[in-house]
Structure formats: C-alpha cells, structure tokens
Design an enzyme around this catalytic site. Structure first.
Site, PDB file in Angstrom:
ATOM      1  N   SER A   1       0.821  -1.207   0.000  1.00 41.92           N
ATOM      2  CA  SER A   1       0.000   0.000   0.000  1.00 41.92           C
ATOM      3  C   SER A   1       0.858   1.261   0.000  1.00 41.92           C
ATOM      4  O   SER A   1       1.838   1.369   0.745  1.00 41.92           O
ATOM      5  CB  SER A   1      -0.882  -0.003   1.246  1.00 41.92           C
TER       6      SER A   1
ATOM      7  N   ASN B   1       8.721   8.870   4.713  1.00 42.12           N
ATOM      8  CA  ASN B   1       7.611   9.520   4.025  1.00 42.12           C
ATOM      9  C   ASN B   1       6.612  10.019   5.035  1.00 42.12           C
ATOM     10  O   ASN B   1       6.398   9.428   6.094  1.00 42.12           O
ATOM     11  CB  ASN B   1       6.956   8.593   2.999  1.00 42.12           C
ATOM     12  N   ALA B   2       6.054  11.164   4.685  1.00 40.99           N
ATOM     13  CA  ALA B   2       4.963  11.716   5.484  1.00 40.99           C
ATOM     14  C   ALA B   2       3.936  12.223   4.484  1.00 40.99           C
ATOM     15  O   ALA B   2       3.687  13.409   4.352  1.00 40.99           O
ATOM     16  CB  ALA B   2       5.451  12.844   6.377  1.00 40.99           C
ATOM     17  N   ILE B   3       3.413  11.256   3.726  1.00 40.95           N
ATOM     18  CA  ILE B   3       2.418  11.596   2.702  1.00 40.95           C
ATOM     19  C   ILE B   3       1.136  12.050   3.402  1.00 40.95           C
ATOM     20  O   ILE B   3       0.399  12.892   2.905  1.00 40.95           O
ATOM     21  CB  ILE B   3       2.120  10.369   1.804  1.00 40.95           C
TER      22      ILE B   3
ATOM     23  N   ASN C   1      -5.372  -1.073   7.863  1.00 34.81           N
ATOM     24  CA  ASN C   1      -4.172  -0.419   8.394  1.00 34.81           C
ATOM     25  C   ASN C   1      -4.496   0.146   9.766  1.00 34.81           C
ATOM     26  O   ASN C   1      -5.263   1.104   9.887  1.00 34.81           O
ATOM     27  CB  ASN C   1      -3.754   0.700   7.429  1.00 34.81           C
TER      28      ASN C   1
ATOM     29  N   CYS D   1      -1.181   3.966  10.720  1.00 31.30           N
ATOM     30  CA  CYS D   1      -1.319   5.385  10.413  1.00 31.30           C
ATOM     31  C   CYS D   1      -0.329   6.238  11.185  1.00 31.30           C
ATOM     32  O   CYS D   1      -0.719   7.178  11.872  1.00 31.30           O
ATOM     33  CB  CYS D   1      -2.730   5.867  10.716  1.00 31.30           C
TER      34      CYS D   1
ATOM     35  N   ASN E   1       4.289  -1.985   9.002  1.00 34.58           N
ATOM     36  CA  ASN E   1       4.138  -0.674   8.416  1.00 34.58           C
ATOM     37  C   ASN E   1       5.444   0.080   8.692  1.00 34.58           C
ATOM     38  O   ASN E   1       6.339  -0.450   9.346  1.00 34.58           O
ATOM     39  CB  ASN E   1       2.947   0.049   9.068  1.00 34.58           C
TER      40      ASN E   1
ATOM     41  N   GLY F   1      11.402  -3.549   3.626  1.00 36.84           N
ATOM     42  CA  GLY F   1      12.743  -3.522   3.073  1.00 36.84           C
ATOM     43  C   GLY F   1      13.061  -4.645   2.117  1.00 36.84           C
ATOM     44  O   GLY F   1      14.229  -4.902   1.830  1.00 36.84           O
TER      45      GLY F   1
ATOM     46  N   THR G   1       8.919   0.048  -0.900  1.00 38.71           N
ATOM     47  CA  THR G   1       9.875   1.030  -1.398  1.00 38.71           C
ATOM     48  C   THR G   1      10.667   0.537  -2.611  1.00 38.71           C
ATOM     49  O   THR G   1      11.066   1.339  -3.453  1.00 38.71           O
ATOM     50  CB  THR G   1      10.817   1.421  -0.248  1.00 38.71           C
TER      51      THR G   1
HETATM   52  C1  LIG Z   1       5.406   6.588   0.277  1.00 40.76           C
HETATM   53  C2  LIG Z   1       4.762   5.518   1.093  1.00 40.76           C
HETATM   54  C3  LIG Z   1       3.392   5.550   1.328  1.00 40.76           C
HETATM   55  C4  LIG Z   1       2.767   4.570   2.105  1.00 40.76           C
HETATM   56  N1  LIG Z   1       1.411   4.595   2.286  1.00 40.76           N
HETATM   57  C5  LIG Z   1       0.800   3.597   3.006  1.00 40.76           C
HETATM   58  C6  LIG Z   1      -0.624   3.553   3.165  1.00 40.76           C
HETATM   59  O1  LIG Z   1      -1.352   4.389   2.643  1.00 40.76           O
HETATM   60  N2  LIG Z   1      -1.159   2.547   3.918  1.00 40.76           N
HETATM   61  C7  LIG Z   1      -0.383   1.581   4.486  1.00 40.76           C
HETATM   62  O2  LIG Z   1      -0.901   0.685   5.131  1.00 40.76           O
HETATM   63  N3  LIG Z   1       0.973   1.584   4.334  1.00 40.76           N
HETATM   64  C8  LIG Z   1       1.568   2.570   3.613  1.00 40.76           C
HETATM   65  N4  LIG Z   1       2.951   2.550   3.443  1.00 40.76           N
HETATM   66  C9  LIG Z   1       3.742   1.491   4.093  1.00 40.76           C
HETATM   67  C10 LIG Z   1       4.120   0.371   3.114  1.00 40.76           C
HETATM   68  O3  LIG Z   1       2.977  -0.268   2.603  1.00 40.76           O
HETATM   69  C11 LIG Z   1       5.028  -0.649   3.808  1.00 40.76           C
HETATM   70  O4  LIG Z   1       4.341  -1.212   4.900  1.00 40.76           O
HETATM   71  C12 LIG Z   1       6.321  -0.030   4.308  1.00 40.76           C
HETATM   72  O5  LIG Z   1       6.802   0.920   3.381  1.00 40.76           O
HETATM   73  C13 LIG Z   1       7.424  -1.042   4.596  1.00 40.76           C
HETATM   74  O6  LIG Z   1       7.779  -1.756   3.440  1.00 40.76           O
HETATM   75  P1  LIG Z   1       9.029  -1.369   2.479  1.00 40.76           P
HETATM   76  O7  LIG Z   1      10.215  -1.207   3.366  1.00 40.76           O
HETATM   77  O8  LIG Z   1       9.115  -2.491   1.508  1.00 40.76           O
HETATM   78  O9  LIG Z   1       8.659  -0.081   1.824  1.00 40.76           O
HETATM   79  C14 LIG Z   1       3.555   3.543   2.673  1.00 40.76           C
HETATM   80  C15 LIG Z   1       4.925   3.511   2.432  1.00 40.76           C
HETATM   81  C16 LIG Z   1       5.546   4.473   1.670  1.00 40.76           C
HETATM   82  C17 LIG Z   1       7.022   4.411   1.454  1.00 40.76           C
END
Ligand SMILES: Cc1cc2nc3c(=O)[nH]c(=O)nc-3n(C[C@H](O)[C@H](O)[C@H](O)COP(=O)(O)O)c2cc1C
Ligand SMILES: Cc1cc2nc3c(=O)[nH]c(=O)nc-3n(C[C@H](O)[C@H](O)[C@H](O)COP(=O)(O)OP(=O)(O)OC[C@H]3O[C@@H](n4cnc5c(N)ncnc54)[C@H](O)[C@@H]3O)c2cc1C
Ligand SMILES: Cc1cc2nc3c(=O)[nH]c(=O)nc-3n(C[C@H](O)[C@H](O)[C@H](O)COP(=O)(O)OP(=O)(O)OC[C@H]3O[C@@H](n4cnc5c(N)ncnc54)[C@H](O)[C@@H]3O)c2cc1C
Ligand SMILES: Cc1cc2nc3c(=O)[nH]c(=O)nc-3n(C[C@H](O)[C@H](O)[C@H](O)COP(=O)(O)O)c2cc1C
Ligand code: FES
Ligand code: FES
Lengths: 257, 307, 307, 257
Positions: B22, B71-73, B129, B132, B194, B246, B268
């Site tokens: 997500s 990120n702090a979208i 989720n 948050c 998350n 990761g 990511t």
């Molecule tokens: C830019 C960005 C936006 C994200 N938005 C959401 C989201 O809307 N809902 C959610 O459950 N996780 C969100 N995540 C978390 C990712 O789904 C994931 O759990 C987290 O990035 C760890 O995995 P990774 O290291 O492979 O990125 C977001 C992550 C990133 C980097």
C-alpha cells in the site's frame, strides 16, 4: 516510459560543477521538459535522482547534471562504461506554442538542460524562438556552443555582469517583452525564476509554462511524495501532472521546496 | 519442474506470494501502463482508502535516509467514492487480485469503509491499516494497544465478508500480543510491518526536513526489524502472515518466508526498481528450483532454529 | 572564539557532549592505549555491568545489515567484582569521566549493583539499562512498561547518590510516557535509544545468522528512529536527554542536539572509525564556530518547528 | 596499532578470485599472524573487513584477498590510488619457536597470507622451516613464486592432485611428521585445517599454534563479537587474545563460525 539498464557513453565537464552525461536508451522519442530517473552508480544513495532530458538523438539521451550533493557527485564521478539504470521519459513536457506565436524560452542555471531540448525541437520545426538565459557568472552558462550551433537566438545575463546583461534573467526578459507580440513563455530554472515568470505571465496576461522541481522518490506517480499545490489548493504530482505546468494551474504563494 | 508458487491467504488463493504494498503502487494504473501486467502479481494492495478524500501533508513529504527513506504523505487518497468510481473499475479490468487497504480514525469509519467495499465487486480482500503513523489524530492507539485493535478489527470483520488482513504497526511493544488480539477478533491474516515513525533534521536550516516533522521509515534499513517481527507474529498465531519491510530482492523475500510469512509485500523497492516485483517472483521461482522445493508454501516457517 | 562545549547532566559537568556508548568501547583500555586520551571525551560509558559475570551468547554474535549491524553479545561482562578490581582502577587513572552502565534481571540486582557502585570512587554516574533486548530472561519488561520501569529506577535512585541516567528501550510503545515515568522515579537524565530488536536469516543454510536468533540493530539504519524518539522524549520531560543511535559524524550529533539532546553517545561508529568520537568533538566545535554559537548548549532543542 | 588513511599502491590478481593488495601504512613492524581491518571502498558494506598481513617492508603492507562476498569483491575491484582506511596491526601473531625446533608451517587456501609472512620472517632469522601448503586445485596455490624466491621449502597438496600430493594437506603433514624431530606447528587456513592440526598436536604431543577466523565487527577488542571458546569454556576475543592461539588454549569440539 521504461526502465533500461544501460551504460554511460560520454561524460564531460561543462563547468567546474556541471557535467554532460550521455547514455543509450531504448525509447524512441521524448517531449522537451520530460525527465529521467537515474540510478546512481555505487551505493552512495538509495533513491534514484531526477534529471531533465537535454537532448535525445539516435537512441542516445543526454542530461546536464549539476553537483549539489552525494548523488549528483557520484553520478558525475562515474566513468564511461559505468552501468546505470535509466527510467524515462517521465512526466509531462512542454506543450508547443501556437504556430504563429514566438516562443520565449527562459532558463536559469542547469535549467538550460530541458530548455535546450525545447529550443532544438522548436528550431527543427522552423519556429520562432528567443532564449533568455541567466546564471550567476559566465562559467555557469552552459550549452552556449551548442546553442550557437543550432542557430539559437540567445540573450544572456549574469548576476555579476561578466557575460551579457548584468542582473537576473527575468528582469532582462521583462524589459524586452514590450517589443514582442503575442509572446508565450517556457521556463525552467530555480523556483525563484519560475515564480518571476508566473508573475510576469499574470501581470501581462501572456501564457507561460514552467518546469517545477520537487523532491521525488518514485518519479512515476505512485508515492505522492512530489506533490505541489494547484490553483485550487489541491495537490498534484510534479512527476506526473508535471513537471511542466501552465503557470495558471499552480498556486504561487506557497513556499518552495 | 516448475515449482507451485500458489499461496492461500484466508479464502483467497494468490498465484504467487508477491504483493505490492500500500502506498507504493498507487491504484495500479501507472505500473500496468508502463511496466508490466499487474495481473501477474500475487495481488495488488491499493493506497490506503478513507471514507472522505484526504489531501495529505504539506511538502516536503519524502526524504532519503541511510538505506531507506522517510515519508509523510499523510495518507493522501482519493476517498472511498472516487476509489469505487474511478480506480476500482480500472483495477478490475486488469484482472489483478485487488486488496483494498483501508484506514479510519474511528471504529465507525473503518466499519463504514469496509461495509461499502464488501458490496464492491472486484475487491477480493481488505487490508486494515491500524498504524497510520503519519496522521496525528488517526489510528495510532489502534496500532499500539491490543484491545483497541481488537475492537476495530471486530467491527471490520462484521462489515466485510471476504478475506480480512490486519496490518500491524511496528510500534506495538508486543507483536505477539497484538497478532493474537487481531486473530481472536477475526482477522484471516496479519501483515507487517508498516513504516517505523522516524525523523530527519537539516542542520543547515535547523529545521525538520519533513513538513510534518516526523514520517515513516521504510526500505532495507528496517528489514532486520521487520524480519524479527514477522518471526514473532508467526510464532504467536495460526493465521497466515504477510511479511513487509525492506524487501528488495528474492533473497529478502525468501528470508521473510523462512521466518514465517506465507506471502510478502514489496514497498519502497517499487520506487528504486519498478520491475522489482516481477524480478522477485522470478527469483523466488529460481530459489525453489535450486533448492528442490516443489511448493513455495514449504518455505513458510522453514527456518531451522537450534534449540 | 572557541565555543564552550561544556554540558551538564544531573550534577555532572562534561567537558563536551560526546560520550562513548556502552558495549562499543569496552572498559576504555583498548581506545586509550591505541587511539586517544579518553579523558578528552565528555564521558565514557562502560560495557553493561551485572552483579555476576556473564559469558554471553554463543557465536555468531554479530552480523552486518544494510547501513547497520546486529549484535547478540548477550550482555557479556566481567561482573561487578572484576569491574571494581580490574577495570575501574585503570579507567580512573586515565582521568576519564566514567559512567557505569548497569543491568539487572530483577529490581534487587539493579539496586545491589547501584549500591556497590555508589561507594566506588571513580564512578561519576550510572546509566541504568532497562532494555536488555538480547537476554531472554532479563529486563525486557522494564523497558516496555512505564510502571515496572519506575519501580526499577526508584530502587536504583535510592541506592545511588550521584547522577543517574536511565537508558530507554526503543520497544516502549510510548517514549513520552516512559520518559516521564523515569523522570518521576528520580532519574537525572534519559539516554536513548538502545538497539532495536531485529533478526537476520541466511537463505543458503535456512538458519538465523545469529546463534541467539535475534539481536539488536544499531548504526545509521536506526538514526531516523532514534532522532524521533529523542525529539519525543525531550518534549515530555525537563531532565536532560542523551541522544544515541547511528551517530557517525558531527552533523548527526548536531541533529540529535537540535532535536533536544544535551549530549550524545557514539556507538557503532567506534567500530567503523576508531577516531570517530574525537572527530565528532572537533566537528561540533567547527559547527558552533561557523554558526556563531558560543555555548554548545544553545543547540539543545533549537529545532525550528513550524506550527 | 593505529588507523591510517592510505591509498592502494598495487592490486594484482593471483588467481581468478584472489588478489594481492599493497598500501603504505605508518607502522614500523608487525608480527606474522597479525591482521588489518580494512575499510572497504565505496559504500557497499558497513563494517570493516579483517585480512591477515602477508608482507610488510619499507612501510608498505600487503594482504592477499580472496573474493567471497560483497566486501572482498569491492576491495578487489578497487583501482590503484583508491583511498582506503587501514587499521592495524591488530591482534596477537605467532609466537616464534625455540631456536632449535624446526617450524612446520601449514597453510590452506588464502591462509597462505599470514603464513608467508611467518615463513619470510623465520628464514630471515636463518631458522629451519618447512611449509605444507594445500588448496583445492593448482590455481588456488598462491605465492609459489615468492616462496621460491625466499628459498622456502614448500610441500604442496591439491585435492584434485593437479599439483603436489593428492589430498588434504593435513594428511601429507601427518605422514611426514614421523620423520621430523621436535616439530612445532604453525597453521592458518579454514576451520577444518585448524581442527586437524589441533588433533595432530594433541595426538602427537607436538606444540601447535593456529590462526582462527571469526566474524569481526571492531577488530580491536571492544565489541565482543568475535569470541571463541577457550579450553575452560570461557569466551576469548579472536581479535585480541588471538587470532593466533596455542591449540591447547582452545576448545575444539564447539561448532565453527
Ligand atoms: C510513500 C509511502 C506511502 C505509504 N502509504 C501507506 C498507506 O497508505 N497505507 C499503508 O498501510 N501503508 C503505507 N505505506 C507502508 C508500506 O505499505 C510498507 O508497509 C512499508 O513501506 C514497509 O515496506 P518497504 O520497506 O518495503 O517499503 C507507505 C509507504 C511508503 C514508502
Ligand atoms: C523534474 C526534475 C528535473 C531535474 N532536472 C535536473 C537537471 O537537468 N540537472 C540537474 O543537475 N538537476 C536536476 N534536478 C535536480 C536534481 O534531481 C537534484 O539536484 C538531485 O536529485 C540532488 O541529488 P543529490 O544526491 O546530489 O543531493 P542530496 O545530497 O540528496 O541533496 C542536495 C539537495 O538536492 C535536493 N534533492 C535531493 N534529492 C532530490 C530529488 N530526488 N529530487 C529533487 N531534489 C532533490 C535536496 O532537497 C537538497 O536540497 C531536477 C529535479 C527535478 C525534480
Ligand atoms: C583474523 C582474520 C584474518 C583474515 N584474513 C584473511 C586474508 O588474509 N585473506 C582473505 O581473503 N580473507 C581473510 N579473512 C576472511 C575475510 O575477512 C572475509 O572473507 C571477509 O570479511 C568477507 O567479507 P565479504 O564482505 O566479502 O563477505 P560477506 O558478503 O560479508 O560474507 C561472506 C562470508 O564471509 C564471512 N565474513 C563476512 N564478514 C566477515 C568478517 N568481518 N570476519 C570474518 N568473516 C566474515 C561471512 O560469515 C560469510 O560466510 C580473515 C578473517 C579473519 C577473522
Ligand atoms: C556490540 C554492541 C554491544 C552493546 N552492548 C550494550 C550494553 O552492554 N549495554 C547497553 O546499554 N547498550 C549496549 N549497546 C547499545 C549501544 O550502547 C547503543 O545504544 C546502540 O548501539 C545504538 O547506538 P549506535 O547506533 O551508535 O551504535 C551495545 C551495542 C553494540 C553494537
Ligand atoms: S515522485 Fe512519486 S509521485 Fe511523484
Ligand atoms: S571483533 Fe570486536 S571484540 Fe573482536
């Protein structure tokens, strides 16, 4: 748009901190103003870095990279033959002007990259265009030889007056605009320049497009990291709806990156 | 022999264990148009969907860190209505398995979003989720307290009849307790982790880099933490675990499966290498072949721990 | 003008804010013999000391990860008696400010170690480690539950008359609550963070890399998380904060101070560049000069947060 | 021991996966068996990597690096002139034998590095020594030219019999030992070889020192990451009390790294 694993074919210093970098890609065309997301050689940075496409011909693309931090340093230090991943062409480029209107191109610093691409494309189509190009000092004015070669009409300014007019390029532009009929503006440069162009556009009622910058994680529209505010205060993605926007699409009072 | 990559999550069968995470894949359009047929994925998780659209946080929203990014979208999203009218139909047409990630600042909001997605064709599962981390008012308490989590999960469970995945926050001080609470409340699967709440500061300007001050850390930097949490969750519950955090390549994915994950999500990595998910599916297949594993499910929890 | 680098932690004045972190500096001998005069440091924190000697975990105990490392040393240490007879005299002779890091699996053990160190000359402060992520039986509950933490801190507070620093675990789901509990229980300062529990798996052998299965993550990977926690702690209490986690250079150190730390600790960086702490002292001085800061204390909490 | 910022002066392939690397250092001497902690160029790994010192003269040290992972790959791919940090000399080297006893050196694979250093030092002192050197195949036998040049008495074995005796070097050694009076053993190689030497030492009551390997984070004795078990079951630091141990100091039944 695709991601290709390619190699650096040419790397050349244009000034003490700007480099021309060329590599083969497997796309067939690009719109001036579009950009590439470059994988940075080595392991020094994690995310890719965005760069405007300055030229593309015979399957070889060129960017102009200014060294500002670790990623741009590592890219500029790379050698010919270094493998790199290039994702592109990304985003929305400049929309071409109406045939009859003279295109007024405005570039600041390494903003010359995309603007050179636009200039070349316009001249190839036999369009009228004038390029206003400003930099801090003479050595920061890039692509002057190439611009001469393609027959561009270039007006320069430097902040120290060492080449062309002294002062900001937006001032030089503003002075000349009175004498140009139906101009339309196309700008790429630091945020201050884009803002000045937006202001000129508003005041004079001339159309203007600007290429915006934003910190980008993905470059393809999925992370929402690069948003900027549109005229209604909604977020739009610089990497997807931009990087080139009509100045009227954007909000200009919000703080820059 | 081609290994069988199919995995089951609740009542849902995925053609392979690779899911896009997500917030890192939009609503699938960009990838489907430019990179690959997203129906080849195990599943696609949408950007988090709230009842009303959310604009998200001010800029800057992202910044790179050592082997990761913040990120702090602000959970920006088009909102439930626009998702149903504009995004879901496209996704459905691609043939991808769609998991809708949902968020809520109240139990009622979660339930309402879940209810409406229950009647939406094309949404095969929900991922709730409860983390948050970026939104000040929303969700944090659900993510760190097993009892509040259970309340939120029960509400969604009642409202949604298909597969329900609950996505945990790494801030929970006991992952096993949290996972058990969600399992008991009716979750069909647990996904984790998350992002980890974190921060970056610019010493030149003396300001936080992100407009929101804090953001969520993702990428290889968090992988060892995620792996530990997946291992703990897998040891605590019987329902399947989906590992996230990761994952950049097939070896990373296999590590999560060995630790106990039935499937994994790519976050990511999608930014760094848009073809990452496809490469990982292929890499898992190669690993299975080289290790004479006929069903990828055999990897799940196959870690050999001396005791 | 030379900036004033002195900082106060409880009743202790350090000549600069740079301290070497527990477990990454032995008992100071190796560094003092081969690299630099350790009296130049703000202070030295010893390897964690327990009542009885501890052998620690089996091998392997360390492994590198993306921008960091995992360790599962298992709080190996010479024990209180040997510390007092063999290690402390050497440390005292160097003239270094000595902070003894202590651990305990019970409130009584903590108190006993503290009491005996109270009468030891040359121990200027205690750092009470309430995390102990690597030791199965030890400490974990103190680190994640504010009430148990308070009990342990009160016991040590009673037993030790000089400066008492409490070192927090990043596993606490609320750092502000934990910091406040420790402040109320009598801590003179809070240090954070300890390593984050994590894990690594070898896909070739299908085994955990560490004999102990899990270990603690340290290094640049955790810096953004540590920075956020320091910022949270500084906002919650009045006592000084000591920032720890992934500090590799002076800019990192300044980030922690801006976030609210009065001093900082250098951990894993000592392994990668043995001269790191000296370089950081120098770099902080340069930063102060370049930014016209006359007292390093002005940096503490100087972060400009838009509101 | 100190940490010096230096540059690679020479890098040379010894086989398809082993490299000789030289760099200036500012220490004045070393004990054979000691090692250096090398900073790895680029950003590919986080911690330093330990390598035995193979040679040191006129301020220039040499290591022999076998490529087994990312760090050794990056080090071997570096170019002459690449800046590297070198911490050393670390640990406790071989204790020299009694003058009259013949030194029996035993090397396996890249274990030749430290053993070459020891051999050179012993010969320089006019001591008697024989080197037993084993590898998988001929191309894995390194430093043969240099060994010839310093006049070393070398007995080789390869597992495939392509050079010297066929089989493990410990077998060859064991056969010959009957004919050597008062031998003392000095070994460096894979854990299996060290174990075999310890076993020979125990069975025959001949003294033996072995250089041990362990995953190291700091190399200077402060992290306790590299511990191995001594004869009493206590942990000792491979990087500080070792890497060279008398075989009687260690416990031999515990599992290797
Ligand atoms: C830019 C960005 C936006 C994200 N938005 C959401 C989201 O809307 N809902 C959610 O459950 N996780 C969100 N995540 C978390 C990712 O789904 C994931 O759990 C987290 O990035 C760890 O995995 P990774 O290291 O492979 O990125 C977001 C992550 C990133 C980097
Ligand atoms: C659409 C677009 C086109 C661009 N075209 C060019 C070009 O043609 N030539 C050129 O030299 N530069 C261009 N840039 C800027 C270039 O991307 C940044 O200078 C580069 O990413 C900095 O990387 P770094 O690692 O050297 O800097 P860092 O060390 O990461 O940071 C240095 C500075 O660069 C900014 N920055 C870092 N990463 C990014 C990023 N991913 N996106 C935007 N800003 C960033 C930071 O905010 C910081 O102020 C463009 C940027 C965008 C968004
Ligand atoms: C005292 C000592 C002397 C050594 N001398 C030499 C030498 O002269 N020449 C030589 O080629 N090699 C030598 N080694 C081994 C060398 O340090 C490792 O091969 C190297 O660290 C592997 O790094 P990598 O990044 O390539 O491997 P990685 O990709 O990190 O891992 C590959 C393998 O190497 C092992 N390894 C990784 N890091 C270390 C480490 N820091 N210490 C020990 N093992 C590790 C891992 O367990 C794994 O099995 C020595 C090791 C020690 C402890
Ligand atoms: C090998 C190792 C051993 C450690 N041992 C201890 C310890 O005994 N007591 C303690 O409180 N912290 C211990 N720590 C944690 C560090 O003091 C520090 O909190 C942590 O490593 C984060 O800082 P860093 O990223 O700068 O290393 C240890 C860390 C490492 C890497
Ligand atoms: S950079 Fe990711 S959406 Fe624009
Ligand atoms: S490697 Fe750190 S103590 Fe030996």
């Amino acid at each position: 748009m695709n991601d290709c694993a390619t190699k650096i074919e040419l790397i050349e210093a244009l000034s003490n901190d700007a480099y021309r970098i060329r590599f083969a890609v497997d796309w067939k065309a690009f719109d001036p103003g579009q950009f590439v997301m470059m994988g940075i050689p080595g392991n020094v940075v994690f995310l890719r870095r965005p760069f405007g496409i300055a030229r593309f011909s015979n399957g070889v693309a060129e960017i102009c990279c200014k060294v500002v931090g670790r990623g741009t340093r590592a890219l500029s230090d790379a050698k010919v033959g270094t493998r790199i991943d290039v994702l592109g062409p990304c985003g929305r480029g400049f929309r071409f002007p109406q045939k009859e209107e003279p295109a007024i191109l405005v570039a600041g610093g390494y903003g010359i990259g995309p603007i050179f691409g636009l200039c070349e494309a316009l001249l190839a189509q036999g369009r009228r265009c004038i390029l206003y190009y400003g930099a801090r000092e003479t050595s920061h004015l890039l692509y002057l030889d190439e611009l001469a070669k393609i027959g561009a009409n270039v007006k320069c300014s430097t902040e120290d007056g060492s080449h062309g007019a002294r002062g900001m390029i937006a001032e030089l532009l503003e002075k000349d605009l009175d004498n140009i009929e139906k101009p339309s503006l196309f700008a790429c440069g630091p945020h201050g320049l884009s803002k000045a162009v937006a202001e000129i556009s508003r005041r004079r009622g001339v159309p203007a497009q600007v290429s915006m910058e934003s910190y980008m994680a993905c470059g393809i529209g999925v992370c929402l990291g690069c948003a900027c505010k549109d005229a209604d205060g909604n977020f739009v993605r610089t990497c997807r709806e931009g990087p080139v926007f009509d100045v009227r699409e954007l909000q200009w009072d919000s703080s820059p990156l | 022999m081609k290994p069988d990559l199919k995995v089951k999550i609740g009542s849902l069968t995925l053609k392979n264990p690779v899911i896009t995470a997500s917030g890192t894949f939009g609503y699938g359009e960009e990838f489907h148009e430019s990179f690959y047929d997203i129906a080849k994925l195990g599943a696609v998780v949408t950007k988090g969907i709230s009842l009303k659209p959310r604009a998200g946080n001010e800029m800057p929203r992202v910044i790179e860190t050592a082997s990761g990014m913040l990120n702090a979208i602000g959970l920006a999203n088009v909102g439930l209505d626009a998702f149903l009218s504009d995004k879901l139909p496209y996704l459905a047409r691609t043939g991808a398995v769609v998991i809708a990630n949902i968020l809520g600042s109240t139990v009622e909001e979660y339930a309402e979003v879940a209810r409406r997605l229950d009647s939406a064709e094309g949404v095969m599962a929900l991922e709730q989720n409860i983390s948050c981390p970026n939104v000040k008012c929303g969700g944090l308490q659900f993510g760190i307290d097993p009892e509040s989590a259970a309340v939120a999960v029960r509400a969604v469970r009642k409202a949604f009849s298909r597969t329900l995945i609950v996505k945990l926050s790494p801030q929970a001080s006991s992952i096993p307790a949290m996972a058990r609470a969600c399992e008991e409340a009716g979750a069909d699967a647990i996904s984790l982790i998350n992002t980890i709440p974190a921060m970056a500061i610019d010493v030149r300007t003396k300001k936080p880099v992100l407009a929101n001050v804090t953001g969520g850390l993702s990428g290889p930097a968090i992988k060892p933490v995620a792996l530990r949490m997946v291992y703990e969750a897998a040891g605590a519950v019987k329902i399947p675990i989906i590992g996230i955090g990761g994952i950049m390549n097939a070896a990373d994915a296999v590590e999560f499966m060995l630790a106990g994950a039935s499937a994994i999500q790519i976050g990511t990595a999608n930014f760094v290498r848009p073809m990452a998910a496809m490469e990982i599916i292929e890499g898992i297949e190669v690993y299975c072949r080289e290790n004479s594993i006929s069903r990828v499910g055999e990897l799940t929890g196959a870690l050999e721990v001396r005791s």
